[in-house]
Write a protein that holds these residues in place. Structure first.
Motif, short mmCIF file in Angstrom:
data_model
loop_
_atom_site.label_atom_id
_atom_site.label_comp_id
_atom_site.label_asym_id
_atom_site.label_seq_id
_atom_site.Cartn_x
_atom_site.Cartn_y
_atom_site.Cartn_z
N ILE A 186 -6.17 10.56 -2.91
CA ILE A 186 -6.63 9.21 -3.19
C ILE A 186 -5.91 8.23 -2.27
O ILE A 186 -4.69 8.27 -2.15
CB ILE A 186 -6.38 8.84 -4.67
N GLU A 187 -6.69 7.36 -1.65
CA GLU A 187 -6.12 6.28 -0.84
C GLU A 187 -5.87 5.10 -1.76
O GLU A 187 -6.80 4.58 -2.39
CB GLU A 187 -7.08 5.90 0.27
N HIS A 188 -4.63 4.68 -1.86
CA HIS A 188 -4.26 3.55 -2.72
C HIS A 188 -4.81 2.25 -2.13
O HIS A 188 -4.74 2.02 -0.93
CB HIS A 188 -2.74 3.48 -2.84
N ILE A 189 -5.37 1.42 -3.00
CA ILE A 189 -5.86 0.10 -2.60
C ILE A 189 -5.00 -0.93 -3.33
O ILE A 189 -5.13 -1.09 -4.54
CB ILE A 189 -7.35 -0.09 -2.96
N PRO A 190 -4.12 -1.59 -2.61
CA PRO A 190 -3.23 -2.56 -3.28
C PRO A 190 -3.96 -3.85 -3.64
O PRO A 190 -5.07 -4.11 -3.17
CB PRO A 190 -2.17 -2.84 -2.21
N ILE A 191 -3.32 -4.65 -4.47
CA ILE A 191 -3.82 -5.99 -4.77
C ILE A 191 -3.70 -6.78 -3.47
O ILE A 191 -2.65 -6.75 -2.81
CB ILE A 191 -2.98 -6.65 -5.88
N THR A 192 -4.77 -7.45 -3.08
CA THR A 192 -4.72 -8.20 -1.83
C THR A 192 -4.90 -9.68 -2.09
O THR A 192 -5.62 -10.09 -3.00
CB THR A 192 -5.81 -7.73 -0.85
N LYS A 244 0.87 -1.18 0.00
CA LYS A 244 0.00 0.00 0.00
C LYS A 244 0.90 1.23 0.00
O LYS A 244 1.73 1.40 0.88
CB LYS A 244 -0.92 0.01 1.22
N PHE A 245 0.71 2.09 -1.00
CA PHE A 245 1.50 3.30 -1.11
C PHE A 245 0.78 4.44 -0.40
O PHE A 245 -0.39 4.72 -0.69
CB PHE A 245 1.74 3.66 -2.58
N THR A 246 1.46 5.09 0.53
CA THR A 246 0.86 6.19 1.28
C THR A 246 1.51 7.53 0.98
O THR A 246 1.05 8.56 1.47
CB THR A 246 0.93 5.92 2.79
N SER A 247 2.56 7.52 0.18
CA SER A 247 3.17 8.77 -0.29
C SER A 247 3.82 8.50 -1.65
O SER A 247 4.11 7.35 -1.98
CB SER A 247 4.20 9.30 0.71
N SER A 248 4.04 9.57 -2.40
CA SER A 248 4.60 9.40 -3.75
C SER A 248 6.00 8.79 -3.70
O SER A 248 6.40 8.10 -4.64
CB SER A 248 4.61 10.73 -4.49
N SER A 249 6.72 9.01 -2.61
CA SER A 249 8.08 8.44 -2.51
C SER A 249 8.06 6.92 -2.32
O SER A 249 9.07 6.27 -2.55
CB SER A 249 8.84 9.12 -1.37
N ASP A 250 6.92 6.35 -1.93
CA ASP A 250 6.79 4.89 -1.79
C ASP A 250 6.73 4.18 -3.14
O ASP A 250 7.03 3.00 -3.22
CB ASP A 250 5.50 4.53 -1.03
N ILE A 251 6.30 4.90 -4.16
CA ILE A 251 6.05 4.28 -5.47
C ILE A 251 7.37 4.08 -6.22
O ILE A 251 8.12 5.04 -6.41
CB ILE A 251 5.08 5.13 -6.29
#
Length: 132
Positions: free
Chosen positions: A50-56, A18-25
Motif C-alpha cells: 500500500i502506498e501511503h497517502i498523507p494529509i495534504t 508520507k511513510f514509505t517504510s514501516s520504520s518511518d511510522i
C-alpha cells in the motif's frame, strides 16, 4: 497566524509526512492505533503493498516532492493463503483507496485492520476486513 500554527502542529505530529517504510511510522501511531489512508498497489504472498497517502495542505502539496515507496501491510490475525489472496484480488482493485488501522509492527511488516469503501444500492459503507 492560525494557519501557520496549524501547519506547525500537523508537521510536529507527522500527519503530513508520507511513510514509505514501516520504520518511518512513529511508535505513538501504532500505540494509538492510528488510521492511515493509502492506495493499493498490489497483493503479494507476503501481504498487501500500500502506498501511503498523507494529509495534504494545498499550499504545501503544490511544491513538496513526495518520496516513493510502499508499505507492506498484513491483515491482523489472518494467515494469507492462495485462496485468501484470490478472494482479496476479487474484493480489492488496483489503485483502490482504502484506510488501514495500525495495530502492530514486526520487521518491515505492519499488522492492520483494513477498512474498505464498498458501494452498493447507492449506500456507501465501510467494510472491515479482518479475522473474527
Amino acid at each position: 497566524m492560525a494557519v501557520a500554527g496549524t501547519m506547525l502542529l500537523l508537521r510536529s505530529i507527522r500527519m503530513t509526512s508520507k511513510f514509505t517504510s514501516s520504520s518511518d511510522i512513529p511508535v505513538e501511531f501504532i500505540r494509538k492505533n492510528v488510521k492511515l489512508r493509502g492506495r493499493l498497489r498490489r497483493i503479494t504472498e507476503d501481504g498487501l503493498e500500500i502506498e501511503h497517502i498523507p494529509i495534504t495542505l494545498p499550499i504545501i502539496s503544490s511544491w513538496k516532492k513526495e518520496p516513493c515507496g510502499v508499505l507492506l501491510v498484513k491483515l491482523a490475525g489472518v494467515e494469507l493463503t492462495e485462496t485468501g489472496k484470490l478472494w482479496l484480488q476479487e474484493e480489492l482493485k488496483p489503485s483502490q483507496l482504502l484506510w488501514f488501522q495500525l495495530l502492530g509492527k514486526e520487521n518491515s511488516a505492519l499488522f492492520c485492520y483494513l477498512l474498505v469503501n464498498k458501494m452498493g444500492l447507492r449506500v456507501m459503507k465501510w467494510k472491515r476486513l479482518y479475522a473474527a
